[in-house]
Design a protein around this motif. Structure first.
Motif, PDB file in Angstrom:
ATOM      1  N   ARG A  57      36.690  38.120  45.479  1.00 50.32           N
ATOM      2  CA  ARG A  57      36.387  37.545  44.173  1.00 50.32           C
ATOM      3  C   ARG A  57      35.066  36.766  44.225  1.00 50.32           C
ATOM      4  O   ARG A  57      34.223  36.896  43.332  1.00 50.32           O
ATOM      5  CB  ARG A  57      37.521  36.616  43.736  1.00 50.32           C
TER       6      ARG A  57
ATOM      7  N   SER B 164      37.797  39.148  38.045  1.00 49.60           N
ATOM      8  CA  SER B 164      37.596  37.868  37.366  1.00 49.60           C
ATOM      9  C   SER B 164      36.420  37.103  37.978  1.00 49.60           C
ATOM     10  O   SER B 164      35.862  36.212  37.344  1.00 49.60           O
ATOM     11  CB  SER B 164      38.879  37.035  37.399  1.00 49.60           C
ATOM     12  N   GLY B 165      36.006  37.485  39.181  1.00 49.40           N
ATOM     13  CA  GLY B 165      34.811  36.875  39.765  1.00 49.40           C
ATOM     14  C   GLY B 165      33.545  37.234  39.011  1.00 49.40           C
ATOM     15  O   GLY B 165      32.510  36.600  39.170  1.00 49.40           O
TER      16      GLY B 165
ATOM     17  N   GLN C 298      30.584  37.533  42.537  1.00 48.83           N
ATOM     18  CA  GLN C 298      29.609  36.656  41.873  1.00 48.83           C
ATOM     19  C   GLN C 298      28.211  36.881  42.419  1.00 48.83           C
ATOM     20  O   GLN C 298      27.262  36.281  41.926  1.00 48.83           O
ATOM     21  CB  GLN C 298      30.023  35.182  42.057  1.00 48.83           C
TER      22      GLN C 298
ATOM     23  N   THR D  48      33.897  30.444  38.694  1.00 49.20           N
ATOM     24  CA  THR D  48      33.099  31.665  38.637  1.00 49.20           C
ATOM     25  C   THR D  48      32.062  31.610  37.528  1.00 49.20           C
ATOM     26  O   THR D  48      31.301  32.547  37.347  1.00 49.20           O
ATOM     27  CB  THR D  48      33.992  32.894  38.356  1.00 49.20           C
TER      28      THR D  48
ATOM     29  N   ALA E  41      39.771  28.020  39.924  1.00 51.81           N
ATOM     30  CA  ALA E  41      39.056  29.134  40.520  1.00 51.81           C
ATOM     31  C   ALA E  41      38.262  29.911  39.477  1.00 51.81           C
ATOM     32  O   ALA E  41      37.115  30.295  39.707  1.00 51.81           O
ATOM     33  CB  ALA E  41      40.034  30.067  41.229  1.00 51.81           C
ATOM     34  N   ILE E  42      38.870  30.139  38.306  1.00 47.02           N
ATOM     35  CA  ILE E  42      38.171  30.904  37.271  1.00 47.02           C
ATOM     36  C   ILE E  42      37.003  30.096  36.716  1.00 47.02           C
ATOM     37  O   ILE E  42      35.913  30.624  36.493  1.00 47.02           O
ATOM     38  CB  ILE E  42      39.150  31.306  36.140  1.00 47.02           C
TER      39      ILE E  42
ATOM     40  N   TYR F  99      42.285  34.358  31.543  1.00 44.77           N
ATOM     41  CA  TYR F  99      42.454  34.871  32.906  1.00 44.77           C
ATOM     42  C   TYR F  99      43.301  33.975  33.807  1.00 44.77           C
ATOM     43  O   TYR F  99      43.865  34.449  34.779  1.00 44.77           O
ATOM     44  CB  TYR F  99      41.078  35.131  33.552  1.00 44.77           C
TER      45      TYR F  99
END
Lengths: 509, 261
Positions: free
Chosen positions: B158, B102-103, B162, A421, A417-418, A431
Motif C-alpha cells: 500500500r 487505497s494507497g 504512493q 495516503t 492509514a488512509i 475506504y
C-alpha cells in the motif's frame, strides 16, 4: 466475609441482647439497628411494614362495605377464615421472630442467620399468590371446558376451505292468536316441489305467566308440521319467522331443532309455538310462518373468506414491518451519527447534542411499540399506517443506539492509514469507515426487520393494522377456527423469518 | 534534505510527548528511532505527516514547511510519504487488492474513487507491488484471512502505491515473530537502497537496529538522548543501551535469518 467478621468484632452491639430483643418487639428492626446491623434492621422493618400493608389491603378488599378497621376485619374473618387466620398468625410469628433475631444479633460473636428472611419470603409468596389470583384448581377443572375452542385454534384448517351452499325452503303460515276469521289456508302442493303443512294453522305463542309471584311457562300451541317433497335422508332444520321479519332456528330443550327426512323425502314433527319476539304493543292479526330448510353443499371446495382475509392481512403485516424497518433505517443513520460519542466529542456543543440525542433515544426506546401504536392511532386513525408509525419510531430509537455503538467501536487504525495516503475526508470515510460499518449495519438492520415483523403481528391488537387486528376480531366473534388460522400464520411467519434472518446475518458477519 | 526543528507536542490532557526535538535526515537514509514505549516515537512519526498536529516547531522537507501546509497542500505532501504501522491498519473485511489500491487515493480522481473505480494502470501497479512483496497470489483474499507477516507486506505494498520518497514505519515488526521481522525489514532496506527512499523507522530490538540502521536517534520522555552513526550503533555497548532504555532494560536477541527468496 472475613472483613465483615473483623468489623463485627471491632464494633460490638450497642445494647445487651435482651434490650435489643425488646426494642425490636416494639419497633421491628430497631433492635438489629442497635446491634449495629442497620441494614438488616431496615430490611426487616420494611418487609414487615409491606407485608402488613398488603394484608390490610387484602382484608379491606374482602369487606368493602364495612366501615372501620374492626368491622372490616371481622367481616373478612367471617368470609375467608382460611386466608385471614394463617396470614395473621404468620405475621405475628414473624414479628416475634424479628425480636428474637435482634436478641441473637446483639450477642457477641453471633453471625447473621438467614432463617428470618426465609419466613419473610414465604409470606410475600403467600400474599402474592392471593393478590395475583392464582387458582390452580380453576386451571385444572376449567381446562376441559376450553377444549373446544383450543382444539379449533390448534387445528383450524377445516375453516380454510368451504363450499357454496344451497338452501331449500318451504313454509306454512300460522296465525296467532286464533280469531273468528278463517285461518290462513295451507299452501298448495305442487308435486316434486318441497311442501310444508302445519296443523292447526292458528294458535297461541309460548309465554311466561306470573302466578302468585312465580313465573310459570305456558307452552304454545302444539303444531304438527308435515313436510313432503324434500331431499330424502337429509337433515332438515325447522325455522320460525314472525310478522316483523325475525327468523330463528327453533329449539327444543336448548337444542336446535332438526329432523331427518325419510326415504321419500317426507318428515313429520311436533313443535310448540315459540315465545313472542314482537313487541306486546303490536296489534292486529299476526301471521307467523313455520319453515323447513335443507342446507346442502354444492360445487367444488374453495378457499374460505377467513383464509383469504388471513392471507391478505399476513401480507399487510409483513409489508408493514418492512416499511417500518426501511423508514427506521433511513432516519436512524443520521441520528446514530449524533449519538456516537467518538464523532461528537469535538466541542461542548456537539457533546451537548450527543447527550440530548442519547437521552431522547433512551426515552423513545423505553416506550413499547404497542403504546406508540395507540398514540399514532389517535393521529392517523386505526390501520396499518398507525402501525408503521409506531414501529418506525421505535426502530429509529433502537437502531440509532445500535448503529451509534458500532460507530463508536470502529478501529481507528485504518482511518489513520488512509489519511496518511493523502486521501480526502470523503475518501477516508468510504475506504476506512464504511467497510467497517457495513457488517454491523446489515446485521442490526436484519435483526430489526425480524423484530418489526414479529411486532407487527401483535400491533393490530391495539388497532395498528395487520393480522393482529383480524385476530382480535375473530376472537371477539368466538370464531376460533379463523383465529386459529391467524395464529398459525403468525407462528409460521415468525419462525421462517427467525431462520432467514439468522442465516443472512451469519453470512454477512 | 529533511529537517525537524524544535518540534514540541503537548496533548490536550497536558502530556508532553515531544520536547524541543531537532534533527536532520539526509535523502536515502535509513534512520531508526529507538526508545521505550511512551517515549514519543509514534508521536514523532505522526507529526511528520501531520496525523498529529505538532504544538510547536517546524518540519521542513526540501524547503517546504509541512507543519504549516494547508489541507490541499498537506494531502500533496502526504501522498509522497508512505506509512507502515505496527498493527498494519488495514481494512480487514476488504480484500488485499482494495487495501493496496487505497494507497493510490491521493493520486486518483476523488469522485470516481468513491465508487471504487481505479484506472487500469493503477491495478497493474497494485499487482506489481504485491508481486514485489511476494504475495501476488493472495490479491483477492480478504485481509483477515492472511497471517501477520503477510498483512504487513500488504501494508508495504500500500505504501509503495504512493510512489513515496519517504516511508515512515511505526514499529513495523513489533507485532510479528522475530523471523518475520527480518523479512519485513529487508523489504524496507531494499526499497531504501534500490530506490533511495528515505526510511524513518522506530524499532525496539537492538539487534535489528544494529543490522539495518544507517543512523539512530534515541528518545526518552520526548527528548533526544542519543544520536549515533551506523558505526557507533554497531559498537553500542549494553551500558549505552541501558542509558537510553533505562536500567531495567534487558537486551533481547533476535536470531538473524538468511535472506529469503
Amino acid at each position: 466475609m472475613a472483613t465483615r467478621t473483623t468489623k463485627r468484632e471491632l464494633q460490638p452491639s450497642l445494647v445487651s441482647p435482651p434490650v435489643a430483643g425488646i426494642a425490636s418487639l416494639f419497633i421491628p428492626g430497631l433492635g438489629q439497628a442497635l446491634a449495629r446491623q442497620v441494614q438488616r434492621g431496615l430490611t426487616l422493618f420494611g418487609s414487615l411494614l409491606t407485608l402488613v400493608g398488603l394484608f390490610a389491603w387484602q382484608v379491606s378488599l374482602l369487606a368493602t362495605r364495612e366501615q372501620g378497621i374492626d368491622a372490616k376485619f371481622v367481616k373478612a374473618l367471617d368470609r375467608r377464615p382460611a386466608f385471614v387466620i394463617p396470614i395473621l398468625a404468620l405475621i405475628v410469628i414473624l414479628w416475634l421472630w424479628i425480636a428474637w433475631d435482634a436478641y441473637r444479633q446483639a450477642q457477641p460473636g453471633q453471625r447473621g442467620g438467614l432463617s428470618v428472611f426465609a419466613l419473610v419470603l414465604a409470606l410475600f409468596f403467600i400474599l402474592g399468590w392471593k393478590i395475583s389470583e392464582i387458582n390452580l384448581y380453576k386451571l385444572a377443572t376449567e381446562l376441559s371446558d376450553a377444549k373446544g375452542p383450543l382444539s379449533r385454534v390448534l387445528w383450524p384448517w377445516e375453516a380454510a376451505v368451504t363450499r357454496d351452499v344451497e338452501t331449500t325452503v318451504a313454509g306454512a303460515d300460522i296465525l296467532s292468536p286464533c280469531d273468528d276469521l278463517p285461518p290462513p289456508s295451507p299452501p298448495v302442493e305442487t308435486p316434486g316441489e318441497p311442501y310444508v303443512v302445519a296443523d292447526p294453522t292458528c294458535g297461541d305463542l309460548s309465554q311466561q305467566v306470573e302466578e302468585g309471584g312465580v313465573l310459570k311457562t305456558v307452552p304454545g300451541t302444539l303444531l304438527t308440521v308435515v313436510g313432503r317433497g324434500f331431499e330424502p335422508n337429509t337433515e332438515t332444520q325447522i325455522w320460525w319467522s314472525d310478522p316483523i321479519g325475525n327468523k330463528f332456528q327453533m329449539r327444543q330443550e336448548g337444542r336446535y331443532l332438526a329432523i331427518m327426512t325419510d326415504d321419500e323425502g317426507a318428515f313429520q314433527i311436533e313443535i310448540h309455538m315459540p315465545y313472542r319476539l314482537i313487541p306486546p304493543s303490536s296489534e292486529g292479526r299476526q301471521v307467523h310462518r313455520v319453515e323447513a330448510r335443507q342446507v346442502s353443499s354444492v360445487g367444488d371446495l374453495k378457499f374460505s373468506d377467513a383464509l383469504k382475509h388471513n392471507v391478505e392481512k399476513m401480507v399487510e403485516t409483513i409489508v408493514l414491518g418492512m416499511m417500518a424497518t426501511l423508514f427506521g433505517i433511513i432516519f436512524s443513520v443520521p441520528v446514530s451519527f449524533l449519538a456516537a460519542r467518538n464523532l461528537m466529542s469535538g466541542s461542548p456543543l456537539t457533546m451537548a447534542l450527543y447527550y440530548i440525542t442519547r437521552t431522547l433515544l433512551n426515552i423513545v426506546r423505553s416506550i413499547e411499540p404497542l403504546i406508540w401504536a395507540i398514540l399514532a392511532g389517535v393521529i392517523v386513525g386505526l390501520g396499518p399506517f398507525a402501525g408503521v408509525i409506531a414501529l418506525t419510531v421505535h426502530s429509529i430509537a433502537a437502531l440509532g443506539k445500535l448503529y451509534s455503538e458500532s460507530i463508536e467501536s470502529i478501529d481507528p487504525g485504518p482511518i489513520e492509514a488512509i489519511q496518511a495516503t493523502g486521501a480526502t475526508r470523503l475518501q477516508t470515510i468510504m475506504y476506512a469507515v464504511v467497510p467497517q460499518m457495513i457488517p454491523p449495519f446489515v446485521s442490526f438492520s436484519i435483526y430489526r426487520w425480524d423484530i418489526n415483523v414479529r411486532m407487527s403481528t401483535v400491533i393490530g391488537l391495539v388497532g395498528g393494522g395487520g393480522i393482529g387486528f383480524l385476530l382480535t376480531q375473530y376472537i371477539r366473534l368466538l370464531d376460533y377456527r379463523s383465529a386459529g388460522i391467524a395464529v398459525w400464520f403468525i407462528a409460521i411467519t415468525v419462525a421462517t423469518l427467525d431462520y432467514v434472518s439468522a442465516e443472512i446475518r451469519q453470512r454477512f458477519v | 534534505m529533511f529537517q525537524i526543528k524544535n518540534l514540541t507536542k503537548i496533548y490536550d490532557d497536558g502530556t508532553v510527548a515531544l520536547r524541543d526535538v531537532s534533527f536532520e535526515v539526509a535523502d536515502g537514509e535509513f534512520l531508526v528511532i529507538i526508545g521505550l514505549s511512551g517515549s514519543g516515537k509514534s508521536t514523532l512519526l505522526r507529526c511528520i505527516n501531520r496525523l498529529i498536529d505538532p504544538t510547536g516547531g517546524q518540519i521542513i522537507w526540501d524547503g517546504v514547511d509541512i507543519s504549516a501546509a494547508e489541507p490541499a497542500q498537506l494531502r500533496q505532501i502526504r501522498r509522497q510519504i508512505g506509512m507502515i504501522f505496527q498493527h498494519f491498519n488495514l481494512v480487514k473485511r476488504s480484500n488485499v487488492l482494495t487495501n493496496v489500491l487505497s494507497g493510490r487515493l491521493g493520486y486518483v480522481n476523488p469522485w470516481s474513487s468513491l465508487l471504487h473505480r481505479f484506472p487500469a494502470e493503477d491495478r497493474e501497479m497494485a499487482m506489481a507491488a504485491l508481486k514485489r512483496v511476494g504475495i501476488a497470489d493472495q490479491a483477492h483474499k480478504r485481509v483477515d484471512e492472511l497471517s501477520g507477516g503477510q498483512q504487513q507486506r500488504v501494508g508495504i505494498a500500500r505504501a509503495l502505491m504512493q510512489q513515496p520518497r519517504m516511508i515512515l514505519a511505526d514499529e513495523p515488526v513489533a507485532s510479528l515473530d522475530p523471523v518475520l521481522a527480518h523479512s519485513i525489514l529487508e523489504h524496507l532496506e531494499r526499497l531504501n537502497q534500490e530506490e533511495k527512499i528515505t526510511v524513518l523507522c522506530s524499532l525496539h530490538y537492538l539487534d535489528l537496529v544494529q543490522r539495518y540502521a544507517t543512523r539512530v536517534i534515541g528518545l526518552r520522555d520526548g527528548q533526544i538522548v542519543y544520536r549515533g552513526s551506523r558505526e557507533e550503533i554497531r559498537a553500542m555497548t549494553d551500558r549505552e543501551f541501558k542509558d537510553i532504555y533505562g536500567e531495567e532494560a534487558v537486551r533481547v536477541s533476535v536470531v538473524p535469518q538468511g535472506r529469503e527468496e
